[in-house]
Design a protein around this motif. Structure first.
Motif, mmCIF file in Angstrom:
data_model
loop_
_atom_site.group_PDB
_atom_site.id
_atom_site.type_symbol
_atom_site.label_atom_id
_atom_site.label_comp_id
_atom_site.label_asym_id
_atom_site.label_seq_id
_atom_site.Cartn_x
_atom_site.Cartn_y
_atom_site.Cartn_z
ATOM 1 N N ASN B 213 30.329 84.774 114.030
ATOM 2 C CA ASN B 213 31.165 85.081 114.698
ATOM 3 C C ASN B 213 32.409 85.475 113.231
ATOM 4 O O ASN B 213 32.748 85.087 112.548
ATOM 5 N N ASP B 215 35.291 86.747 111.635
ATOM 6 C CA ASP B 215 37.242 86.259 111.914
ATOM 7 C C ASP B 215 36.851 84.895 111.624
ATOM 8 O O ASP B 215 37.310 84.199 111.214
ATOM 9 N N LEU B 216 36.181 83.903 112.571
ATOM 10 C CA LEU B 216 36.474 83.098 112.926
ATOM 11 C C LEU B 216 35.926 81.795 112.194
ATOM 12 O O LEU B 216 36.597 81.089 111.373
ATOM 13 N N SER B 217 34.968 82.438 111.191
ATOM 14 C CA SER B 217 34.306 82.205 110.424
ATOM 15 C C SER B 217 35.229 82.180 108.803
ATOM 16 O O SER B 217 36.004 81.152 108.224
ATOM 17 N N LEU B 218 35.962 82.838 108.711
ATOM 18 C CA LEU B 218 37.288 82.751 107.778
ATOM 19 C C LEU B 218 38.378 82.222 108.138
ATOM 20 O O LEU B 218 38.979 81.528 107.081
ATOM 21 N N SER B 219 38.543 82.001 109.545
ATOM 22 C CA SER B 219 39.834 81.737 109.611
ATOM 23 C C SER B 219 39.588 80.048 109.799
ATOM 24 O O SER B 219 40.331 79.028 109.737
#
Lengths: 237, 327
Positions: B213, B215-219
Protein backbone atom coordinates in the motif's frame (compact mmCIF):
# COMPACT_ATOMS: atom_id res chain seq x y z
CA UNK A 1 -2.30 29.75 19.54
CA UNK A 2 -4.18 26.68 18.37
CA UNK A 3 -2.40 23.33 18.02
CA UNK A 4 -3.18 23.25 14.30
CA UNK A 5 -3.75 26.34 12.20
CA UNK A 6 -4.85 25.95 8.60
CA UNK A 7 -4.89 29.35 6.91
CA UNK A 8 -6.45 30.12 3.53
CA UNK A 9 -5.54 26.90 1.77
CA UNK A 10 -5.99 26.51 -1.98
CA UNK A 11 -5.43 23.02 -3.36
CA UNK A 12 -6.64 20.52 -5.93
CA UNK A 13 -5.70 17.83 -8.41
CA UNK A 14 -3.90 19.03 -11.52
CA UNK A 15 -5.66 22.09 -12.92
CA UNK A 16 -8.83 21.51 -10.94
CA UNK A 17 -8.96 23.51 -7.74
CA UNK A 18 -11.02 21.81 -5.04
CA UNK A 19 -10.26 23.86 -1.93
CA UNK A 20 -10.77 27.63 -2.13
CA UNK A 21 -9.10 29.51 0.70
CA UNK A 22 -10.16 27.11 3.44
CA UNK A 23 -9.19 27.83 7.04
CA UNK A 24 -9.63 25.80 10.21
CA UNK A 25 -8.26 25.84 13.74
CA UNK A 26 -7.85 22.92 16.10
CA UNK A 27 -7.22 23.65 19.77
CA UNK A 28 -5.06 21.47 21.96
CA UNK A 29 -7.09 18.58 23.40
CA UNK A 30 -10.23 19.26 21.40
CA UNK A 31 -12.26 17.09 19.06
CA UNK A 32 -12.93 18.98 15.85
CA UNK A 33 -15.24 17.68 13.13
CA UNK A 34 -15.39 18.69 9.49
CA UNK A 35 -18.74 17.97 7.90
CA UNK A 36 -20.36 18.76 4.60
CA UNK A 37 -21.89 17.15 1.54
CA UNK A 38 -20.05 14.75 -0.75
CA UNK A 39 -17.43 16.40 -2.90
CA UNK A 40 -17.06 19.39 -0.59
CA UNK A 41 -13.31 18.82 -0.25
CA UNK A 42 -13.24 17.43 3.30
CA UNK A 43 -10.91 14.53 2.55
CA UNK A 44 -8.84 16.71 0.23
CA UNK A 45 -8.23 19.11 3.10
CA UNK A 46 -6.96 16.26 5.30
CA UNK A 47 -4.62 15.11 2.51
CA UNK A 48 -3.16 18.60 2.25
CA UNK A 49 -2.59 18.74 6.03
CA UNK A 50 -0.74 15.39 6.12
CA UNK A 51 1.38 16.26 3.09
CA UNK A 52 -0.13 13.85 0.55
CA UNK A 53 -1.38 16.71 -1.61
CA UNK A 54 0.30 20.01 -2.35
CA UNK A 55 -1.17 23.27 -1.12
CA UNK A 56 -1.01 25.86 -3.93
CA UNK A 57 -1.54 28.69 -1.49
CA UNK A 58 -1.89 29.27 2.21
CA UNK A 59 -0.13 28.15 5.34
CA UNK A 60 -0.43 25.26 7.79
CA UNK A 61 1.05 25.71 11.24
CA UNK A 62 1.35 22.85 13.70
CA UNK A 63 2.55 23.71 17.20
CA UNK A 64 3.41 27.11 15.66
CA UNK A 65 5.80 25.51 13.15
CA UNK A 66 5.19 25.85 9.43
CA UNK A 67 4.49 22.38 7.99
CA UNK A 68 2.97 23.53 4.69
CA UNK A 69 3.93 21.08 1.91
CA UNK A 70 6.37 19.20 4.14
CA UNK A 71 6.89 15.56 3.08
CA UNK A 72 4.48 13.21 4.92
CA UNK A 73 7.47 11.72 6.78
CA UNK A 74 8.23 15.09 8.41
CA UNK A 75 4.60 15.55 9.33
CA UNK A 76 4.50 12.12 11.00
CA UNK A 77 7.70 13.02 12.87
CA UNK A 78 6.13 16.25 14.11
CA UNK A 79 3.43 14.21 15.91
CA UNK A 80 0.50 13.89 13.51
CA UNK A 81 -1.07 10.48 12.85
CA UNK A 82 -3.43 10.06 9.91
CA UNK A 83 -5.97 7.29 9.38
CA UNK A 84 -7.22 7.28 5.78
CA UNK A 85 -10.80 6.29 5.02
CA UNK A 86 -10.12 3.07 3.15
CA UNK A 87 -7.06 0.84 2.85
CA UNK A 88 -5.78 2.02 6.21
CA UNK A 89 -3.88 -1.13 7.20
CA UNK A 90 -1.18 -3.17 5.44
CA UNK A 91 -3.32 -6.14 4.44
CA UNK A 92 -0.45 -8.47 3.51
CA UNK A 93 1.32 -7.92 6.83
CA UNK A 94 0.49 -9.31 10.24
CA UNK A 95 -1.19 -7.22 12.93
CA UNK A 96 2.07 -7.15 14.85
CA UNK A 97 3.97 -5.91 11.81
CA UNK A 98 1.32 -3.26 11.16
CA UNK A 99 1.78 -1.97 14.68
CA UNK A 100 5.57 -2.21 14.47
CA UNK A 101 5.99 -0.06 11.34
CA UNK A 102 5.45 3.29 13.16
CA UNK A 103 8.07 2.32 15.75
CA UNK A 104 10.57 1.64 12.96
CA UNK A 105 9.78 5.00 11.36
CA UNK A 106 9.94 7.03 14.56
CA UNK A 107 12.44 4.84 16.43
CA UNK A 108 10.60 4.32 19.71
CA UNK A 109 10.50 1.24 21.93
CA UNK A 110 7.97 -1.02 20.25
CA UNK A 111 7.54 -3.62 23.02
CA UNK A 112 6.75 -1.03 25.67
CA UNK A 113 4.19 0.81 23.55
CA UNK A 114 2.68 -2.42 22.26
CA UNK A 115 1.73 -3.46 25.78
CA UNK A 116 0.07 -0.10 26.39
CA UNK A 117 -1.79 -0.15 23.09
CA UNK A 118 -3.03 -3.71 23.64
CA UNK A 119 -4.53 -2.62 26.94
CA UNK A 120 -6.59 -0.11 24.97
CA UNK A 121 -7.45 -2.58 22.18
CA UNK A 122 -7.35 -6.03 23.77
CA UNK A 123 -9.16 -7.58 20.80
CA UNK A 124 -5.92 -7.36 18.77
CA UNK A 125 -3.84 -9.37 21.22
CA UNK A 126 -5.13 -12.82 20.23
CA UNK A 127 -4.56 -12.13 16.54
CA UNK A 128 -1.04 -10.71 16.58
CA UNK A 129 0.26 -13.06 13.91
CA UNK A 130 -2.73 -13.03 11.57
CA UNK A 131 -2.61 -11.05 8.35
CA UNK A 132 -4.50 -7.78 8.58
CA UNK A 133 -6.26 -8.64 5.31
CA UNK A 134 -8.22 -11.39 7.06
CA UNK A 135 -9.78 -9.01 9.60
CA UNK A 136 -13.40 -7.83 9.49
CA UNK A 137 -14.17 -4.18 8.75
CA UNK A 138 -14.54 -3.28 12.41
CA UNK A 139 -11.37 -5.09 13.43
CA UNK A 140 -9.46 -3.36 10.65
CA UNK A 141 -10.69 -0.03 11.92
CA UNK A 142 -9.48 -0.95 15.42
CA UNK A 143 -6.08 -1.91 14.02
CA UNK A 144 -5.88 1.33 12.03
CA UNK A 145 -6.60 3.30 15.22
CA UNK A 146 -4.04 1.30 17.20
CA UNK A 147 -1.45 1.79 14.45
CA UNK A 148 -2.07 5.55 14.53
CA UNK A 149 -2.01 5.79 18.33
CA UNK A 150 1.05 3.63 19.01
CA UNK A 151 3.35 6.55 18.19
CA UNK A 152 1.68 8.73 20.87
CA UNK A 153 0.64 11.46 18.41
CA UNK A 154 -0.42 14.88 19.66
CA UNK A 155 -2.92 15.13 16.79
CA UNK A 156 -4.86 12.27 15.26
CA UNK A 157 -6.54 12.90 11.90
CA UNK A 158 -9.38 10.56 10.92
CA UNK A 159 -11.06 10.37 7.53
CA UNK A 160 -14.63 9.03 7.78
CA UNK A 161 -13.92 6.21 10.22
CA UNK A 162 -17.57 5.07 10.23
CA UNK A 163 -17.73 4.59 6.45
CA UNK A 164 -18.65 1.05 5.51
CA UNK A 165 -19.30 -0.06 9.08
CA UNK A 166 -22.56 -1.47 10.42
CA UNK A 167 -24.54 0.96 12.63
CA UNK A 168 -23.49 -0.95 15.76
CA UNK A 169 -19.84 -0.93 14.74
CA UNK A 170 -20.09 2.74 13.83
CA UNK A 171 -21.50 3.54 17.30
CA UNK A 172 -18.67 1.73 19.00
CA UNK A 173 -16.19 3.53 16.72
CA UNK A 174 -17.57 6.89 17.88
CA UNK A 175 -17.27 5.72 21.50
CA UNK A 176 -13.64 4.75 20.84
CA UNK A 177 -12.93 8.14 19.25
CA UNK A 178 -14.45 9.94 22.24
CA UNK A 179 -12.41 7.89 24.70
CA UNK A 180 -9.19 8.45 22.73
CA UNK A 181 -9.91 12.17 22.85
CA UNK A 182 -10.46 11.98 26.62
CA UNK A 183 -6.95 10.57 27.07
CA UNK A 184 -5.67 13.92 25.79
CA UNK A 185 -5.17 13.20 22.09
CA UNK A 186 -6.43 16.06 19.93
CA UNK A 187 -8.63 14.78 17.12
CA UNK A 188 -9.52 16.24 13.75
CA UNK A 189 -12.16 14.17 12.02
CA UNK A 190 -14.02 14.21 8.73
CA UNK A 191 -17.37 12.44 9.04
CA UNK A 192 -20.44 11.74 6.92
CA UNK A 193 -22.49 10.89 9.97
CA UNK A 194 -22.79 14.54 11.00
CA UNK A 195 -25.36 14.09 13.76
CA UNK A 196 -23.27 11.51 15.59
CA UNK A 197 -20.00 13.36 15.32
CA UNK A 198 -21.37 16.80 16.17
CA UNK A 199 -22.86 15.38 19.37
CA UNK A 200 -19.36 14.54 20.61
CA UNK A 201 -17.34 17.26 18.86
CA UNK A 202 -16.14 20.42 20.62
CA UNK A 203 -16.19 22.30 17.36
CA UNK A 204 -17.46 21.68 13.85
CA UNK A 205 -16.65 23.15 10.46
CA UNK A 206 -19.11 22.99 7.60
CA UNK A 207 -17.45 22.78 4.21
CA UNK A 208 -19.32 23.00 0.91
CA UNK A 209 -17.95 23.18 -2.63
CA UNK A 210 -14.48 23.63 -1.21
CA UNK A 211 -15.31 26.67 0.90
CA UNK A 212 -15.81 27.40 4.59
CA UNK A 213 -19.55 27.82 5.15
CA UNK A 214 -19.86 27.88 8.92
CA UNK A 215 -18.08 27.03 12.08
CA UNK A 216 -19.43 26.78 15.59
CA UNK A 217 -19.51 24.50 18.60
CA UNK A 218 -20.74 20.97 17.88
CA UNK A 219 -23.91 21.54 19.85
CA UNK A 220 -24.79 24.83 18.12
CA UNK A 221 -24.32 23.30 14.69
CA UNK A 222 -26.42 20.35 15.68
CA UNK A 223 -29.30 22.55 16.68
CA UNK A 224 -28.92 25.03 13.82
CA UNK A 225 -31.96 24.41 11.55
CA UNK A 226 -30.21 25.78 8.44
CA UNK A 227 -27.42 23.25 8.75
CA UNK A 228 -29.87 20.41 9.02
CA UNK A 229 -31.66 21.53 5.89
CA UNK A 230 -28.62 22.37 3.82
CA UNK A 231 -25.89 19.96 4.73
CA UNK A 232 -27.01 17.20 7.02
CA UNK A 233 -30.00 16.13 4.98
CA UNK A 234 -28.57 12.96 3.53
CA UNK A 235 -26.78 11.80 6.62
CA UNK A 236 -29.44 12.07 9.28
CA UNK A 237 -30.81 8.59 8.80
CA UNK B 1 -12.72 -25.97 -9.24
CA UNK B 2 -11.73 -23.90 -6.26
CA UNK B 3 -8.40 -22.16 -5.85
CA UNK B 4 -6.91 -24.65 -3.43
CA UNK B 5 -7.40 -27.41 -6.01
CA UNK B 6 -5.52 -25.40 -8.62
CA UNK B 7 -2.61 -24.93 -6.22
CA UNK B 8 -2.50 -28.67 -5.66
CA UNK B 9 -2.67 -29.11 -9.43
CA UNK B 10 0.63 -27.29 -9.86
CA UNK B 11 2.30 -29.17 -7.02
CA UNK B 12 1.17 -32.48 -8.50
CA UNK B 13 2.23 -31.26 -11.94
CA UNK B 14 5.73 -30.55 -10.66
CA UNK B 15 5.99 -33.86 -8.85
CA UNK B 16 4.73 -35.72 -11.93
CA UNK B 17 7.23 -33.98 -14.17
CA UNK B 18 10.02 -34.69 -11.70
CA UNK B 19 8.99 -38.34 -11.45
CA UNK B 20 8.94 -38.69 -15.22
CA UNK B 21 12.43 -37.24 -15.52
CA UNK B 22 13.78 -39.41 -12.75
CA UNK B 23 12.70 -42.41 -14.80
CA UNK B 24 13.87 -40.94 -18.08
CA UNK B 25 16.98 -38.87 -17.43
CA UNK B 26 17.56 -38.06 -13.75
CA UNK B 27 20.35 -35.58 -14.45
CA UNK B 28 17.82 -33.33 -16.16
CA UNK B 29 16.16 -32.75 -12.81
CA UNK B 30 19.44 -31.55 -11.31
CA UNK B 31 20.13 -29.31 -14.30
CA UNK B 32 16.59 -28.03 -14.16
CA UNK B 33 16.91 -27.19 -10.47
CA UNK B 34 20.08 -25.18 -11.09
CA UNK B 35 18.41 -23.39 -13.98
CA UNK B 36 15.44 -22.69 -11.70
CA UNK B 37 17.67 -21.21 -9.00
CA UNK B 38 19.40 -19.00 -11.57
CA UNK B 39 16.04 -17.84 -12.94
CA UNK B 40 14.89 -17.16 -9.40
CA UNK B 41 17.76 -14.69 -8.91
CA UNK B 42 16.46 -12.73 -11.89
CA UNK B 43 12.81 -13.30 -11.07
CA UNK B 44 12.98 -12.14 -7.43
CA UNK B 45 14.49 -8.84 -8.55
CA UNK B 46 11.87 -8.48 -11.27
CA UNK B 47 9.00 -9.20 -8.90
CA UNK B 48 10.34 -6.81 -6.21
CA UNK B 49 10.69 -3.98 -8.74
CA UNK B 50 7.18 -4.70 -9.95
CA UNK B 51 5.85 -4.76 -6.39
CA UNK B 52 7.34 -1.39 -5.46
CA UNK B 53 7.49 0.50 -8.76
CA UNK B 54 4.61 -1.24 -10.59
CA UNK B 55 6.35 -1.84 -13.89
CA UNK B 56 7.80 -4.87 -15.65
CA UNK B 57 11.53 -4.27 -15.97
CA UNK B 58 12.53 -5.56 -19.40
CA UNK B 59 16.16 -4.73 -18.64
CA UNK B 60 16.42 -7.44 -15.97
CA UNK B 61 17.86 -10.03 -18.41
CA UNK B 62 20.45 -7.67 -19.85
CA UNK B 63 21.36 -6.59 -16.34
CA UNK B 64 22.23 -10.24 -15.70
CA UNK B 65 24.38 -10.23 -18.86
CA UNK B 66 26.11 -7.07 -17.66
CA UNK B 67 26.74 -8.69 -14.27
CA UNK B 68 28.28 -11.72 -15.98
CA UNK B 69 30.62 -9.52 -18.02
CA UNK B 70 31.58 -7.39 -15.04
CA UNK B 71 32.55 -10.56 -13.14
CA UNK B 72 34.49 -11.73 -16.19
CA UNK B 73 36.42 -8.46 -16.33
CA UNK B 74 37.10 -8.50 -12.59
CA UNK B 75 38.47 -12.07 -12.85
CA UNK B 76 40.39 -11.87 -16.14
CA UNK B 77 41.61 -8.27 -16.05
CA UNK B 78 41.67 -6.91 -12.50
CA UNK B 79 42.36 -10.07 -10.47
CA UNK B 80 44.73 -11.45 -13.15
CA UNK B 81 46.43 -8.04 -13.23
CA UNK B 82 47.22 -8.14 -9.51
CA UNK B 83 48.24 -11.79 -9.72
CA UNK B 84 45.14 -13.21 -8.01
CA UNK B 85 44.52 -16.18 -10.26
CA UNK B 86 44.18 -19.31 -8.10
CA UNK B 87 43.59 -22.70 -9.68
CA UNK B 88 40.30 -24.55 -9.56
CA UNK B 89 39.20 -25.75 -6.14
CA UNK B 90 38.47 -29.43 -5.51
CA UNK B 91 35.97 -30.91 -7.93
CA UNK B 92 34.97 -27.52 -9.36
CA UNK B 93 36.02 -26.07 -12.71
CA UNK B 94 36.71 -22.63 -11.22
CA UNK B 95 38.83 -21.13 -8.50
CA UNK B 96 38.56 -18.56 -5.74
CA UNK B 97 38.71 -15.49 -8.03
CA UNK B 98 35.23 -16.15 -9.44
CA UNK B 99 33.74 -16.57 -5.96
CA UNK B 100 35.50 -13.38 -4.83
CA UNK B 101 34.30 -11.50 -7.93
CA UNK B 102 30.61 -12.13 -7.20
CA UNK B 103 30.21 -9.69 -4.26
CA UNK B 104 32.19 -7.02 -6.12
CA UNK B 105 29.99 -7.45 -9.18
CA UNK B 106 26.88 -7.28 -7.02
CA UNK B 107 28.08 -3.98 -5.59
CA UNK B 108 28.98 -2.48 -8.98
CA UNK B 109 25.74 -3.59 -10.62
CA UNK B 110 23.71 -2.19 -7.72
CA UNK B 111 25.38 1.16 -8.19
CA UNK B 112 24.65 1.03 -11.93
CA UNK B 113 20.92 0.30 -11.44
CA UNK B 114 20.55 2.99 -8.77
CA UNK B 115 22.16 5.50 -11.14
CA UNK B 116 19.87 4.32 -13.97
CA UNK B 117 16.88 4.81 -11.67
CA UNK B 118 17.93 8.33 -10.73
CA UNK B 119 18.69 9.27 -14.35
CA UNK B 120 15.72 7.66 -16.07
CA UNK B 121 12.98 6.01 -14.02
CA UNK B 122 12.85 8.60 -11.24
CA UNK B 123 12.34 11.38 -13.76
CA UNK B 124 9.54 9.44 -15.42
CA UNK B 125 7.92 8.78 -12.03
CA UNK B 126 8.06 12.44 -11.06
CA UNK B 127 6.25 13.26 -14.31
CA UNK B 128 3.61 10.69 -13.40
CA UNK B 129 4.44 8.63 -16.48
CA UNK B 130 2.24 5.56 -16.97
CA UNK B 131 3.68 2.20 -15.99
CA UNK B 132 3.43 1.16 -19.64
CA UNK B 133 5.68 4.05 -20.60
CA UNK B 134 8.18 3.17 -17.87
CA UNK B 135 8.17 -0.47 -19.04
CA UNK B 136 8.94 0.64 -22.58
CA UNK B 137 11.71 2.86 -21.20
CA UNK B 138 13.15 -0.23 -19.50
CA UNK B 139 13.11 -2.00 -22.87
CA UNK B 140 15.20 0.91 -24.15
CA UNK B 141 17.54 0.48 -21.19
CA UNK B 142 17.79 -3.26 -22.02
CA UNK B 143 18.87 -2.52 -25.60
CA UNK B 144 21.21 0.20 -24.38
CA UNK B 145 22.90 -2.18 -21.92
CA UNK B 146 23.25 -4.85 -24.62
CA UNK B 147 24.76 -2.29 -27.01
CA UNK B 148 27.23 -1.27 -24.32
CA UNK B 149 28.13 -4.91 -23.67
CA UNK B 150 28.68 -5.52 -27.39
CA UNK B 151 30.76 -2.36 -27.65
CA UNK B 152 32.94 -3.17 -24.64
CA UNK B 153 33.29 -6.94 -24.89
CA UNK B 154 32.44 -7.80 -28.52
CA UNK B 155 30.01 -10.29 -30.00
CA UNK B 156 32.09 -13.45 -29.64
CA UNK B 157 31.44 -15.85 -26.76
CA UNK B 158 33.65 -15.04 -23.77
CA UNK B 159 34.83 -17.60 -21.25
CA UNK B 160 35.75 -17.63 -17.60
CA UNK B 161 39.07 -19.38 -16.89
CA UNK B 162 38.15 -23.01 -16.22
CA UNK B 163 39.66 -26.44 -15.83
CA UNK B 164 37.94 -29.60 -17.00
CA UNK B 165 36.63 -31.71 -14.16
CA UNK B 166 34.91 -35.06 -13.86
CA UNK B 167 31.16 -35.12 -13.34
CA UNK B 168 29.83 -36.79 -10.22
CA UNK B 169 28.54 -40.20 -11.26
CA UNK B 170 25.65 -41.35 -9.12
CA UNK B 171 23.58 -44.53 -9.43
CA UNK B 172 20.85 -44.63 -12.09
CA UNK B 173 23.25 -42.93 -14.51
CA UNK B 174 22.86 -39.57 -12.79
CA UNK B 175 25.67 -37.27 -13.86
CA UNK B 176 26.02 -33.99 -12.02
CA UNK B 177 28.61 -31.35 -12.82
CA UNK B 178 30.06 -30.53 -9.37
CA UNK B 179 29.81 -26.83 -10.27
CA UNK B 180 26.04 -27.07 -10.22
CA UNK B 181 26.02 -28.00 -6.55
CA UNK B 182 28.04 -25.02 -5.37
CA UNK B 183 26.39 -22.61 -7.82
CA UNK B 184 22.96 -23.84 -6.80
CA UNK B 185 23.94 -23.44 -3.17
CA UNK B 186 25.06 -19.84 -3.72
CA UNK B 187 21.75 -19.07 -5.43
CA UNK B 188 19.76 -20.69 -2.63
CA UNK B 189 21.69 -18.80 0.05
CA UNK B 190 21.05 -15.50 -1.71
CA UNK B 191 17.35 -16.23 -2.03
CA UNK B 192 17.27 -17.13 1.65
CA UNK B 193 19.10 -13.88 2.40
CA UNK B 194 16.45 -11.86 0.58
CA UNK B 195 13.70 -13.77 2.38
CA UNK B 196 15.24 -13.01 5.78
CA UNK B 197 15.83 -9.39 4.79
CA UNK B 198 12.21 -8.91 3.78
CA UNK B 199 10.93 -10.64 6.90
CA UNK B 200 13.12 -9.17 9.62
CA UNK B 201 15.04 -6.12 8.40
CA UNK B 202 13.56 -2.67 8.94
CA UNK B 203 13.88 -1.76 5.26
CA UNK B 204 12.61 -5.20 4.27
CA UNK B 205 9.46 -4.48 6.23
CA UNK B 206 9.22 -1.03 4.68
CA UNK B 207 9.53 -2.68 1.25
CA UNK B 208 6.69 -5.06 1.97
CA UNK B 209 4.57 -2.22 3.33
CA UNK B 210 5.26 -0.07 0.27
CA UNK B 211 4.48 -2.94 -2.11
CA UNK B 212 1.24 -3.59 -0.25
CA UNK B 213 0.00 0.00 0.00
CA UNK B 214 2.18 2.87 -1.29
CA UNK B 215 -0.12 5.68 -0.11
CA UNK B 216 -0.44 4.31 3.41
CA UNK B 217 3.34 3.81 3.54
CA UNK B 218 3.83 7.47 2.71
CA UNK B 219 1.32 8.70 5.27
CA UNK B 220 2.77 6.35 7.90
CA UNK B 221 6.06 8.18 7.43
CA UNK B 222 8.05 5.60 5.48
CA UNK B 223 10.73 7.21 3.34
CA UNK B 224 9.73 5.62 0.05
CA UNK B 225 12.73 7.05 -1.83
CA UNK B 226 15.02 4.96 0.37
CA UNK B 227 12.74 1.95 -0.14
CA UNK B 228 13.11 2.37 -3.91
CA UNK B 229 16.91 2.48 -3.64
CA UNK B 230 16.88 -0.73 -1.55
CA UNK B 231 14.65 -2.37 -4.14
CA UNK B 232 17.08 -1.57 -6.93
CA UNK B 233 20.10 -2.63 -4.87
CA UNK B 234 18.55 -6.04 -4.17
CA UNK B 235 17.27 -6.46 -7.71
CA UNK B 236 20.58 -5.39 -9.26
CA UNK B 237 22.79 -7.48 -7.01
CA UNK B 238 20.70 -10.63 -7.46
CA UNK B 239 20.74 -10.10 -11.23
CA UNK B 240 24.52 -9.68 -11.15
CA UNK B 241 25.01 -12.85 -9.13
CA UNK B 242 22.55 -14.73 -11.36
CA UNK B 243 24.31 -13.58 -14.53
CA UNK B 244 27.69 -14.67 -13.21
CA UNK B 245 26.40 -18.07 -12.09
CA UNK B 246 24.66 -18.54 -15.43
CA UNK B 247 27.84 -17.70 -17.35
CA UNK B 248 29.97 -20.02 -15.22
CA UNK B 249 27.49 -22.90 -15.46
CA UNK B 250 27.15 -22.53 -19.24
CA UNK B 251 30.94 -22.15 -19.56
CA UNK B 252 30.44 -19.09 -21.76
CA UNK B 253 28.75 -15.71 -21.95
CA UNK B 254 27.33 -13.82 -24.92
CA UNK B 255 25.69 -10.40 -25.22
CA UNK B 256 22.36 -12.24 -25.71
CA UNK B 257 22.74 -14.55 -22.69
CA UNK B 258 20.48 -12.54 -20.38
CA UNK B 259 17.96 -11.46 -23.00
CA UNK B 260 17.34 -15.14 -23.81
CA UNK B 261 16.27 -15.89 -20.25
CA UNK B 262 14.07 -12.81 -19.87
CA UNK B 263 11.00 -14.76 -20.99
CA UNK B 264 11.47 -17.65 -18.52
CA UNK B 265 12.04 -15.03 -15.80
CA UNK B 266 8.81 -13.23 -16.62
CA UNK B 267 7.06 -16.60 -16.79
CA UNK B 268 8.41 -17.47 -13.30
CA UNK B 269 7.15 -14.18 -11.88
CA UNK B 270 3.68 -14.58 -13.39
CA UNK B 271 3.49 -18.21 -12.32
CA UNK B 272 4.36 -17.36 -8.72
CA UNK B 273 2.17 -14.27 -8.53
CA UNK B 274 3.44 -10.82 -9.48
CA UNK B 275 5.07 -9.01 -6.55
CA UNK B 276 5.61 -12.19 -4.48
CA UNK B 277 9.30 -13.08 -3.91
CA UNK B 278 8.49 -16.59 -2.65
CA UNK B 279 6.24 -17.06 -5.66
CA UNK B 280 9.10 -16.00 -7.94
CA UNK B 281 11.34 -18.68 -6.40
CA UNK B 282 8.77 -21.47 -6.70
CA UNK B 283 7.75 -20.27 -10.17
CA UNK B 284 11.39 -20.24 -11.30
CA UNK B 285 11.97 -23.78 -10.06
CA UNK B 286 8.85 -25.04 -11.84
CA UNK B 287 9.82 -23.24 -15.06
CA UNK B 288 13.49 -24.34 -14.86
CA UNK B 289 12.69 -28.00 -14.19
CA UNK B 290 9.91 -28.11 -16.80
CA UNK B 291 12.14 -26.56 -19.45
CA UNK B 292 14.96 -29.01 -18.80
CA UNK B 293 12.58 -31.95 -18.49
CA UNK B 294 11.07 -31.14 -21.87
CA UNK B 295 14.40 -31.83 -23.54
CA UNK B 296 13.97 -35.51 -22.74
CA UNK B 297 11.25 -35.65 -25.37
CA UNK B 298 11.47 -32.59 -27.57
CA UNK B 299 14.22 -30.63 -29.30
CA UNK B 300 15.96 -28.28 -26.78
CA UNK B 301 15.37 -25.43 -29.24
CA UNK B 302 11.75 -25.39 -28.07
CA UNK B 303 12.64 -24.97 -24.40
CA UNK B 304 11.44 -21.34 -24.23
CA UNK B 305 8.10 -22.44 -25.68
CA UNK B 306 7.63 -24.64 -22.61
CA UNK B 307 8.06 -21.62 -20.33
CA UNK B 308 5.67 -19.66 -22.50
CA UNK B 309 3.05 -22.42 -22.42
CA UNK B 310 3.16 -22.66 -18.63
CA UNK B 311 2.91 -18.87 -18.34
CA UNK B 312 -0.14 -18.68 -20.62
CA UNK B 313 -1.79 -21.64 -18.89
CA UNK B 314 -1.31 -19.89 -15.55
CA UNK B 315 -2.71 -16.60 -16.84
CA UNK B 316 -5.81 -18.45 -18.07
CA UNK B 317 -6.35 -20.58 -14.97
CA UNK B 318 -5.27 -18.29 -12.16
CA UNK B 319 -4.13 -14.83 -13.32
CA UNK B 320 -2.95 -13.86 -9.84
CA UNK B 321 -0.43 -16.69 -9.76
CA UNK B 322 0.28 -19.42 -7.23
CA UNK B 323 0.99 -17.07 -4.34
CA UNK B 324 -1.06 -14.12 -5.54
CA UNK B 325 -3.84 -12.69 -3.44
CA UNK B 326 -7.29 -12.08 -4.75
CA UNK B 327 -8.02 -8.44 -5.43
Amino acid sequence: MALLNVNNINAGYGETEILHTVSIEVDQGSLVAIIGPNGSGKSTLLKVIVGLLEAKNGKILFESRDITNSPPRKIVESGISYVPQADNVFTSMTIKENLEIPSLVLKFNFKERLEEILELFPILETKMNTKAGTLSGGQRQTLAFAKALISKPSLMILDEPSAGLSPIMADSTFETIESINKTGVTILIVEQNAKKILSIADRGYVLATGENKLDDTGLNLLTNPDIGMLYLGGSNS
Amino acid sequence: MNIKNIDYFWVIFLIAISALIIFAQPSLLINGLLLGFIYSLGAIGLTLVFGILRFGNFAQGDLMTLGGYISLTIVTVIFAGIGFTGSAIGPFTFGLPIIAAIPLTMLLTSIIVVVLDQLIYKRLRSRQASTMLISIASLGVAIMIRGLVQFLWGNEPAHFPRESKQFYMLPLDIRIPPDNIILGLVAVLMTLGVYLFLKYNKYGKFMRATANNPDLSLSTGINTSVVIIWTWVISGSLAAAGGTILAVSQAQILPMTGWKILLPIFASVILGGIGKPIGALVGAIIIGVSMEASTAWINPTYKPAVAFTIMIAMLLVKPNGLFGEKD
